[in-house]
Design an enzyme around this catalytic site. Structure first.
Site, PDB file in Angstrom:
ATOM      1  N   PHE A 152     -52.144 -84.379 -49.291  1.00 14.69           N
ATOM      2  CA  PHE A 152     -52.928 -85.614 -49.247  1.00 14.69           C
ATOM      3  C   PHE A 152     -52.393 -86.559 -50.328  1.00 14.69           C
ATOM      4  O   PHE A 152     -52.970 -86.705 -51.413  1.00 14.69           O
ATOM      5  CB  PHE A 152     -54.411 -85.305 -49.439  1.00 14.69           C
ATOM      6  CG  PHE A 152     -54.931 -84.339 -48.400  1.00 14.69           C
ATOM      7  CD1 PHE A 152     -54.820 -84.637 -47.047  1.00 14.69           C
ATOM      8  CD2 PHE A 152     -55.488 -83.129 -48.762  1.00 14.69           C
ATOM      9  CE1 PHE A 152     -55.276 -83.737 -46.080  1.00 14.69           C
ATOM     10  CE2 PHE A 152     -55.945 -82.234 -47.808  1.00 14.69           C
ATOM     11  CZ  PHE A 152     -55.840 -82.544 -46.464  1.00 14.69           C
ATOM     12  N   GLY A 388     -57.426 -86.783 -43.119  1.00 18.97           N
ATOM     13  CA  GLY A 388     -56.748 -87.259 -41.925  1.00 18.97           C
ATOM     14  C   GLY A 388     -55.446 -87.969 -42.224  1.00 18.97           C
ATOM     15  O   GLY A 388     -54.903 -87.879 -43.335  1.00 18.97           O
ATOM     16  N   ARG A 390     -54.586 -91.089 -42.870  1.00 19.77           N
ATOM     17  CA  ARG A 390     -54.521 -91.961 -44.050  1.00 19.77           C
ATOM     18  C   ARG A 390     -54.460 -91.138 -45.322  1.00 19.77           C
ATOM     19  O   ARG A 390     -53.707 -91.454 -46.241  1.00 19.77           O
ATOM     20  CB  ARG A 390     -55.711 -92.929 -44.105  1.00 19.77           C
ATOM     21  CG  ARG A 390     -55.538 -93.990 -45.210  1.00 19.77           C
ATOM     22  CD  ARG A 390     -56.702 -94.972 -45.287  1.00 19.77           C
ATOM     23  NE  ARG A 390     -56.391 -96.083 -46.185  1.00 19.77           N
ATOM     24  CZ  ARG A 390     -56.573 -96.078 -47.493  1.00 19.77           C
ATOM     25  NH1 ARG A 390     -57.050 -94.982 -48.096  1.00 19.77           N
ATOM     26  NH2 ARG A 390     -56.272 -97.128 -48.231  1.00 19.77           N
ATOM     27  N   CYS A 391     -55.234 -90.067 -45.379  1.00 22.14           N
ATOM     28  CA  CYS A 391     -55.217 -89.189 -46.554  1.00 22.14           C
ATOM     29  C   CYS A 391     -53.823 -88.615 -46.807  1.00 22.14           C
ATOM     30  O   CYS A 391     -53.429 -88.397 -47.960  1.00 22.14           O
ATOM     31  CB  CYS A 391     -56.187 -88.017 -46.376  1.00 22.14           C
ATOM     32  SG  CYS A 391     -57.913 -88.472 -46.206  1.00 22.14           S
ATOM     33  N   MET A 392     -53.077 -88.354 -45.732  1.00 21.28           N
ATOM     34  CA  MET A 392     -51.790 -87.664 -45.846  1.00 21.28           C
ATOM     35  C   MET A 392     -50.619 -88.618 -46.103  1.00 21.28           C
ATOM     36  O   MET A 392     -49.466 -88.188 -46.046  1.00 21.28           O
ATOM     37  CB  MET A 392     -51.504 -86.867 -44.568  1.00 21.28           C
ATOM     38  CG  MET A 392     -52.470 -85.729 -44.327  1.00 21.28           C
ATOM     39  SD  MET A 392     -51.918 -84.627 -42.985  1.00 21.28           S
ATOM     40  CE  MET A 392     -51.907 -85.741 -41.588  1.00 21.28           C
TER      41      MET A 392
END
Length: 401
Positions: A152, A388, A390-392
Site C-alpha cells: 500500500f 484497494g 488507490r491504496c496500492m
C-alpha cells in the site's frame, strides 16, 4: 541520471508515473498469532497476490504509464556506503530495539549485504534463526519485524503538487515505511538536487497518512481526519502548504468515523471524473466538513465548518455540479460487503477511467452506468490486506487538467 520532480495537481489528470511495491517475502512472515500486530485480518497467498499485482501493473503499462518500484528506488538511493549505514541506523532506531546486542548484530548482518538484497531483507523482516542469535530469550520469532503493508504505497508519503508529505504513521508496524520515502527524495539521483518541497516531517508527533490526502484540483485538497490522521496534523500540513507558495487555496477537512472499516478517507471517498465521486453511503449522515483557508495578510490558517450537503460543498469548491456515486448502489448489504473490499477505493488513471477490484461488481456496474470506464482487476488475495487500487499506488506525475 536525469533530474526529476513530482507533479500531482489532481486525482484524475492523466497519470504519467506511478510508484508500486509488488508483495514480497514479507507476506509469508504473516502468521495468525501476529496478524493484529501487523495490521492484517487474513494471510494472502503470495504466489497469487504477486500474479494479481502484475496484472495491476499491466493496466498502467498498457495505458502508457511509467511504473516505478519502491525497492528499486530505495536501492538506488543508498548505494553510497555512508548513506547505506545511516539508513540502517534509522531503520533500527525506528524499530524500537531495546537490546543493544541484538541491534549491533542486526546492523552487521544487514551491512554485509549488497544494497538490493539488504532492502529486500529489511522489507521481509529478520527472524531469530537468520542470524543464529542465542541471546534472545523472547518467544517472538522476529528480531526485525516484517513490513507486509508496503504494497500500500499510498500511505507512508504523499505527492501533493510539486512537493511531498513524509507522513507520521499511526501504527508502530508502519512507522519505518516512511523512511523509504525520506531517503528517496533526499538521496536518489532523480530527486536529490531538485529541491522537492517537504510539507510534513515524519518525526512530527501528530499522525497523518496518505490514504487521507486527496488532491481534488490545483486549488483544492481534501484531507480526512480519520482513525489514522489527527486534526492537528492536517492543520500543520495546511499551514506549511499555504506558506510554500503552492497553488492550493482551500483544504476540505473530512471528519469521518474513527473505525477500521473507514480506515482512511480514500476507503470511503474517491474522485473518478471532473464532476463525479464514489462514496460509501454510511459516512454521509455523520460526515462533517471543515473548510481550511489562509489569511495571507495576517498569516493565519482559518477554519470554518460547512453546513451544506457534501454535494454542495464539493460543487462550490470545484465550481461544477458534482454527482456522488454511492458504493453498492444504495443497497445496504451490497454497500457493506463491497466497502469491506474497498468498493469506494478507485484509482483514476485519467478523467473517467479508473481501476477497481473485480469483486465489487455492483459498484463497478454503477460506475459504468455513469460513463466511467472501469478496469476491474483480479483481487482474491490483494484485497485481504484491506486496501484497494488507490491504496496500492502513489502517483508521482499527472498531467494537468
Amino acid at each position: 541520471m536525469e533530474q526529476r520532480g513530482v507533479k500531482v495537481y489532481s486525482e484524475i489528470g492523466k497519470l504519467k508515473t506511478v510508484l508500486l511495491h509488488k508483495p514480497g517475502r514479507e507476506i509469508e512472515n504473516l502468521t495468525p498469532s501476529y496478524l493484529e500486530n501487523l495490521l492484517f485480518d487474513d494471510i494472502p497467498y503470495l504466489k497469487i497476490a504477486r500474479e494479481e499485482h502484475d496484472k495491476f501493473a499491466e493496466v498502467f503499462k498498457m495505458n502508457g504509464i511509467e511504473v516505478l518500484y519502491l525497492e528499486n528506488l530505495v536501492t538506488d538511493s543508498i548505494k553510497d556506503l555512508n548513506i547505506k549505514e545511516q539508513f540502517v541506523e534509522d531503520i533500527l532506531l525506528k524499530s524500537n530495539l531495546v537490546d543493544n546486542k541484538i541491534k549491533e548484530e542486526l546492523k552487521k548482518y544487514l551491512l554485509n549485504m549488497l544494497p538490493k538484497e539488504m532492502i529486500d531483507v529489511i522489507m521481509a523482516g529478520v527472524r531469530k534463526e537468520d542470524i543464529l542469535l542465542k541471546e534472545s530469550k523472547s518467544e517472538y520469532p522476529f528480531l526485525l519485524e516484517p513490513m507486509p503493508n508496503l504494497y500500500f504505497t499510498r500511505d507512508p508519503f504523499a505527492c501533493i503538487g510539486s512537493g511531498v508529505s513524509l507522513n507520521s504513521m499511526r501504527k508502530v508496524a508502519r512507522r519505518r515505511e516512511t523512511l523509504f520515502g525520506k531517503y528517496i527524495f533526499k538521496y536518489h539521483p532523480w530527486f536529490k538536487d531538485t529541491n522537492v518541497s517537504i510539507y510534513y516531517d515524519m518525526d512530527n508527533p501528530s499522525c497523518i497518512e496518505g490514504g487521507d490526502q486527496l488532491v481534488l484540483s490545483k486549488e483544492v485538497l481534501a484531507i480526512g481526519c480519520s482513525e489514522r490522521t489527527d486534526k492537528e496534523a492536517v492543520l500543520k500540513l495546511a499551514s506549511n502548504i499555504f506558506k510554500s507558495g503552492e497553488t492550493f487555496e482551500k483544504i476540505l477537512l473530512f471528519n469521518i468515523p474513527k473505525i477500521r472499516a473507514f480506515m482512511h478517507l480514500d476507503t470511503v471517498f474517491t474522485m473518478v471524473d471532473y464532476d463525479k465521486f464514489t462514496i460509501h453511503p454510511e459516512i454521509e449522515d455523520t460526515l462533517k466538513v471543515i473548510e481550511i483557508s489562509y489569511d495571507k495578510a495576517n498569516k493565519n490558517v482559518i477554519t470554518k465548518e460547512c453546513e451544506e450537503s457534501l454535494e454542495s460543498v464539493l460543487s462550490r469548491a470545484l465550481k461544477t455540479e458534482v454527482t456522488l456515486i454511492r458504493c453498492g448502489g444504495g443497497d445496504k448489504i451490497a454497500a457493506g460487503r463491497e466497502q469491506w473490499n474497498d468498493g469506494s477505493n478507485t484509482l483514476a488513471i485519467s478523467p473517467g477511467k479508473v481501476i477497481t477490484y473485480d469483486r465489487n461488481y455492483v459498484t463497478n456496474e454503477l460506475l459504468d452506468k455513469h460513463n466511467i470506464e472501469v478496469y476491474a482487476i483480479k483481487s482474491s488475495e490483494l484485497s485481504r490486506g484491506r486496501g484497494g487500487p488507490r491504496c496500492m499506488s502513489m502517483p508521482f506525475v499527472r498531467e494537468d487538467i
